[in-house]
Design a protein around this motif. Sequence first.
Motif, PDB file in Angstrom:
ATOM      1  N   LYS A 246       0.804  -1.236   0.000  1.00  0.00           N
ATOM      2  CA  LYS A 246       0.000   0.000   0.000  1.00  0.00           C
ATOM      3  C   LYS A 246       0.829   1.276   0.000  1.00  0.00           C
ATOM      4  O   LYS A 246       0.316   2.338  -0.324  1.00  0.00           O
ATOM      5  CB  LYS A 246      -0.973  -0.016   1.188  1.00  0.00           C
ATOM      6  CG  LYS A 246      -2.089  -1.032   0.999  1.00  0.00           C
ATOM      7  CD  LYS A 246      -2.981  -1.141   2.211  1.00  0.00           C
ATOM      8  CE  LYS A 246      -4.031  -2.226   1.997  1.00  0.00           C
ATOM      9  NZ  LYS A 246      -4.809  -2.489   3.206  1.00  0.00           N
ATOM     10  N   GLU A 247       2.099   1.168   0.374  1.00  0.00           N
ATOM     11  CA  GLU A 247       2.979   2.353   0.377  1.00  0.00           C
ATOM     12  C   GLU A 247       4.022   2.270  -0.735  1.00  0.00           C
ATOM     13  O   GLU A 247       5.020   2.977  -0.715  1.00  0.00           O
ATOM     14  CB  GLU A 247       3.690   2.479   1.735  1.00  0.00           C
ATOM     15  CG  GLU A 247       2.767   2.562   2.930  1.00  0.00           C
ATOM     16  CD  GLU A 247       1.847   3.769   2.897  1.00  0.00           C
ATOM     17  OE1 GLU A 247       2.308   4.838   2.469  1.00  0.00           O
ATOM     18  OE2 GLU A 247       0.665   3.628   3.282  1.00  0.00           O
ATOM     19  N   LYS A 251       0.699   0.841  -5.224  1.00  0.00           N
ATOM     20  CA  LYS A 251      -0.466   1.197  -4.389  1.00  0.00           C
ATOM     21  C   LYS A 251      -1.709   1.494  -5.228  1.00  0.00           C
ATOM     22  O   LYS A 251      -2.830   1.278  -4.775  1.00  0.00           O
ATOM     23  CB  LYS A 251      -0.135   2.366  -3.478  1.00  0.00           C
ATOM     24  CG  LYS A 251       0.217   3.675  -4.151  1.00  0.00           C
ATOM     25  CD  LYS A 251       0.434   4.770  -3.103  1.00  0.00           C
ATOM     26  CE  LYS A 251       0.730   6.107  -3.734  1.00  0.00           C
ATOM     27  NZ  LYS A 251       2.114   6.229  -4.178  1.00  0.00           N
TER      28      LYS A 251
END
Length: 374
Positions: A246-247, A251
């Motif tokens: 997600k980072e 993402k």
Amino acid sequence: MAKKSWMEKPAELGGGGGRRVVVIGGGVAGSLIAKSLQFNADVTLIDQKEYFDIPWASLRSMVEPSFAERSVINHRDYLTNGRLVVSRAINITNSEVLTAEGRLVAYDYLVIATGHDDPLPKFRNERLAEYQEDNEKIKAARSIVVVGGGPTGVELAAEIAVDFPEKKVTLVHDGPRLLEFIGPKASNKTLDWLKTKNVDVKLQQSIEMDRSSDGSNAYITSSHEKIEADCHFLCTGKPLGSAWLKETILKDSMDNFGRLKVDDNLRIKGHKNIMAIGDITDIKGVKQGYFAQKHALIAAKNIKIMMDGEKETKMAIYKPHSIKVIVSLGRQDAVAQFPFTTLIGLVPGMIKSKDLFVGKTRKKMGLDPHIVHY
């Protein structure tokens, strides 16, 4: 002078002129693609553990720990011409992977195969010890609760009921029927089979495990029903192994469920040299080891085509297959759903239940299907 970020540092691993392939995740799909490409590319497999544990064999290993001797395979056994980095991947750029230990691994082609997040021990002997502990827990119990009516819960309840018919087994599932990912006919046949083995199946009920026991052997269901049992096994779904992405640069390549969006060639949309295979993809259909292996072989073929500079039109396309599911029910029986029929009993059991495809999987990994010496 400003301190360089990890993204600007030279990579520690890699070399090999456009043929560096990094695979993250050593499960069903990741191990097979690493094995398939190791003599065509400079392959590095990054996995949190040193072994591949054949997932559909794990429940048999709980009732028969010696079964795990063939189904828990050190990555080094099949990855004879590649690197193994036993660590967790924590970030990626367009050319490198960063591991939890701070190691940088450079790639020309990256494959994400992190499947579901399953916190298994790092070493093979520790995993074998876990199976031994589970087996002792089953042997010592007179009554057992299995929580979860998906394939894992159903197969575990069946394994225990067949190998230890004297034990009281209760299967608790919060859904309206067992095996909800396949048709109701297969669910009903499975329920009837479990009843013949004296498994008490409780549907549309759940157990809050953190409040289930007050030190006594009582488990309370959501319907306020009390179940007396000596121990329990939790067989509910595990989260996807994608939270760490997600980072990262991927993402925006995930759907709302955390699955990676791939094209027909299994490349992550928007990234020509990054692929995703196995359960972490957004490919429609049942998430099964059989299909994960298909993903691995197609992705391996496509990476070879890209490395050799051939036209993209030659790349293989993955087509979702019609549902063909076999859930084993102990050592002899199974329930099978094929496109036009549903079967239960010895016939589908002959296909899967005796060896659970372990010999076949070992053979696919280039290993002796029968005997293993450690």
